[in-house]
Enzyme design. Structure first.
Site, PDB file in Angstrom:
ATOM      1  N   ASP B  46       0.845  -1.193   0.000  1.00 36.17           N
ATOM      2  CA  ASP B  46       0.000   0.000   0.000  1.00 36.17           C
ATOM      3  C   ASP B  46       0.882   1.244   0.000  1.00 36.17           C
ATOM      4  OD1 ASP B  46      -2.303  -1.454   0.133  1.00 36.17           O
ATOM      5  OD2 ASP B  46      -2.903  -0.814   2.140  1.00 36.17           O
ATOM      6  N   LYS B 103      -7.700   1.139  -5.195  1.00 40.55           N
ATOM      7  CA  LYS B 103      -8.935   0.659  -4.563  1.00 40.55           C
ATOM      8  C   LYS B 103     -10.128   1.495  -4.977  1.00 40.55           C
ATOM      9  CE  LYS B 103      -6.779  -0.969  -0.253  1.00 40.55           C
ATOM     10  NZ  LYS B 103      -6.991  -2.421  -0.271  1.00 40.55           N
ATOM     11  N   GLY B 175      -5.400  -2.189   8.860  1.00 47.40           N
ATOM     12  CA  GLY B 175      -5.023  -1.022   9.654  1.00 47.40           C
ATOM     13  C   GLY B 175      -4.866  -1.300  11.129  1.00 47.40           C
ATOM     14  N   LYS B 187      -7.415 -19.828   7.307  1.00 45.03           N
ATOM     15  CA  LYS B 187      -7.647 -21.176   7.853  1.00 45.03           C
ATOM     16  C   LYS B 187      -9.083 -21.625   7.598  1.00 45.03           C
ATOM     17  CE  LYS B 187      -4.007 -21.813  11.165  1.00 45.03           C
ATOM     18  NZ  LYS B 187      -3.588 -22.081  12.546  1.00 45.03           N
ATOM     19  N   GLY B 240      -3.430  -6.581   8.310  1.00 45.60           N
ATOM     20  CA  GLY B 240      -2.755  -6.654   9.604  1.00 45.60           C
ATOM     21  C   GLY B 240      -1.330  -7.177   9.568  1.00 45.60           C
ATOM     22  N   GLY B 261      -0.315  -3.374   4.151  1.00 41.15           N
ATOM     23  CA  GLY B 261      -0.949  -2.055   4.131  1.00 41.15           C
ATOM     24  C   GLY B 261      -0.182  -1.101   5.008  1.00 41.15           C
ATOM     25  N   SER B 262      -0.752  -0.826   6.174  1.00 43.90           N
ATOM     26  CA  SER B 262      -0.130   0.136   7.090  1.00 43.90           C
ATOM     27  C   SER B 262       1.179  -0.394   7.663  1.00 43.90           C
ATOM     28  CB  SER B 262      -1.100   0.433   8.227  1.00 43.90           C
ATOM     29  OG  SER B 262      -2.408   0.589   7.724  1.00 43.90           O
TER      30      SER B 262
END
Lengths: 204, 322
Positions: B46, B103, B175, B187, B240, B261-262
């Site tokens: 990102d 996005k 995030g 899973k 995450g 991402g973050s």
């Protein structure tokens, strides 16, 4: 010759598809052989032939440099090991590369195939296309060419044979033990190019 | 050969035309799904600026995802999160050579049209942005540009593929810097794949029909997916992921690649971390190499992370009932 050892460089990209196509080609030709993932220097030493698959050439080049396999691959190819480079693989094998938009790139290359490649030559993904192509010098016709953000070859050196063109753009070449395509034979069910490559290995 | 199950014949996004005199086809499932196959074993990062995109490319990312704000900032800012500025996307496309994704909001057909016209390589119909249509996702077969969607289960993944998605990723909880939800989602998907495969192997077609009804998808796509025993499109982990070890762990659970991402650009050591996550993704099978990658980062610089139980906004729930 005993069993052939064919490796697919497994740093990044569509490795599994090339393994499947190579296995299918071995089966059709009735040749015994192993097809394996190749990630490290040591794995490169034992190979009779190598496929460098599609993926992101900048990434594959950098990461192969990290673990020393790039150097080893170069030595093996110089010593005569047949290699098939597809899309990103074509780029990595080349001596000179530039991007259609960004211009000359500083990415690591094997610097073996005497061509100048233009990356993303047909445009971005929206312009990716399928078209029927012909590879007459190696007796393959009506082949489904899958071009994904594909490169093309702008200039070729003396020892390079043109295998296929799409309109005026060169999309497949051969230079001795090096075979390279801008399109993706492993995304189709036609394994004739992989079969041709196996014959190259067998005859080497 | 790549799996083409669920492919829609005569989709509007498939363009048949000529380049000079040569007939060509654009927007086919081979091209859309094939593009995703080229990203396998790679990391998509990102980014919000040209500088970040350049760092990502230099670090060995296979693609970048352009957003207006990183997911953790979307969380903090509240309000409505929309697609990124066209100008920033264009600047990034003019600077780096790797593919550029962006996005759009769930169901927002016209943000997607704008992104297609901008010529991004893939569109992420994403729960990180505020949904524009709670009941419908975009009918992605109408587009020539490939789409990726998030999923928390096999049912969600197959529904998105039936709408034309060419690639799937776990939703995770974006995030948060907390990988637990992404782990849960992959899973669950793997469990469900095993279930339909064993039903398929038993030859109990009636039970397979029952699964298709439960999943709210066609019998054919359930049957074909069960036959190959994996999703018919490339499946990445997302949501995450913050450290090289996180990335390696998700690869070991059968993901085809990683979205961060973050986790990178919200950390204090973005440059080193970007490179380290790529190394760990490539060499996940070798714990010693993952250790080397983990050594490149400083845990005190990691994004702090949030406990998912205490979140007011659970992005993963967006669009999951449709």
């Amino acid at each position: 010759m005993s069993e052939l050892n064919i490796g697919v460089l497994s740093v990044q990209g569509d490795v599994a598809e090339n393994i499947a196509s190579t296995k299918a080609a071995l089966h059709e030709l009735g040749i015994n052989g192993n097809v394996t993932n190749v990630k490290t220097r040591d794995q490169v030493s034992e190979l009779d032939g190598l496929i460098i698959p599609g993926g992101e050439s900048t990434m594959i080049g950098q990461l192969s440099l990290v673990n020393g396999s790039l150097k080893k691959i170069k030595k093996k190819i110089e010593a005569g090991m047949p290699v098939l480079g597809i899309c990103a693989g074509l780029i990595l094998l080349s001596k000179k590369v530039k991007d259609r938009v960004v211009g000359e790139t500083q990415q690591p290359l094997l610097d073996l195939l005497d061509v100048q490649v233009e990356r993303n030559s047909f445009g971005r993904q929206h312009d990716s296309f399928e078209a029927e192509i012909s590879m007459e010098p190696i007796q393959i016709s009506n082949f489904s060419g899958v071009f994904i953000r594909a490169p093309s070859i702008e200039e070729i050196g003396k020892g390079v044979e043109v295998i296929s063109k799409f309109n005026e753009k060169i999309v497949a070449v051969k230079q001795g033990n090096i075979l390279a395509t801008a399109f993706h034979p492993e995304l189709t069910s036609d394994v004739s190019l992989h079969k041709y490559f196996l014959q190259m290995i067998k005859n080497s | 050969m790549i799996p083409l199950c669920g492919d829609l014949a005569n989709a509007k996004g498939v363009v048949k035309e000529k380049i000079e005199s040569q007939p060509i086809v654009r927007g086919s499932s081979t091209l859309k799904r094939g593009f995703a196959h080229m990203l396998k074993n790679g990391v998509v990062m990102d980014v919000t600026t040209v500088e970040q995109a350049q760092i990502a490319e230099d670090a060995g990312a296979v693609s970048v995802m352009v957003l207006d704000k990183l997911p953790s900032d979307v969380r903090k800012a509240g309000g409505v999160a929309r697609t990124a500025s066209v100008r920033i996307i264009q600047d990034i496309m003019d600077t780096i050579t790797i593919p550029v994704m962006a996005k759009c909001r769930i169901g927002h057909v016209y943000e997607a049209r704008v992104l297609e016209e901008t010529d991004v390589d893939m569109i992420d119909e994403s729960e990180v942005l505020t949904p524009a249509d709670e009941n419908h996702h975009i009918w992605k077969w109408d587009f020539t540009t490939p789409f990726i969607n998030g999923a928390r289960s096999l049912a969600e993944a197959l529904r998105r593929i039936e709408e034309g998605a060419a690639m799937i990723r776990t939703k995770g909880e974006p995030g948060t810097g907390n990988v637990a939800e992404a782990v849960l989602h992959i899973k669950k998907l793997n469990d469900e794949l095993r279930t339909i495969k064993s039903i398929y192997n038993s030859g109990d077609n009636q039970d397979l029909v029952k699964m298709a009804r439960e999943f709210r998808v066609s019998y054919d796509i359930v049957k074909e997916t069960a036959e190959i025993g994996r999703l018919p499109v490339v499946n990445f982990a997302a949501g995450g992921i913050s450290t090289p070890a996180d990335a390696a762990y998700l690869m070991s659970l059968g993901c085809d690649g990683i979205f961060v991402g973050s986790g990178i650009f919200k950390a204090g050591d973005a440059k080193e971390r970007a490179h380290a996550v790529v190394l760990a993704t490539t060499f996940w099978e070798d714990p010693d190499k993952v250790k080397e990658a983990q050594k490149m980062i400083d845990e005190r610089q990691s994004i702090l992370g949030l406990d998912v139980k205490e979140l007011e906004l659970r992005m993963q729930e967006r669009g999951s009932t449709a």
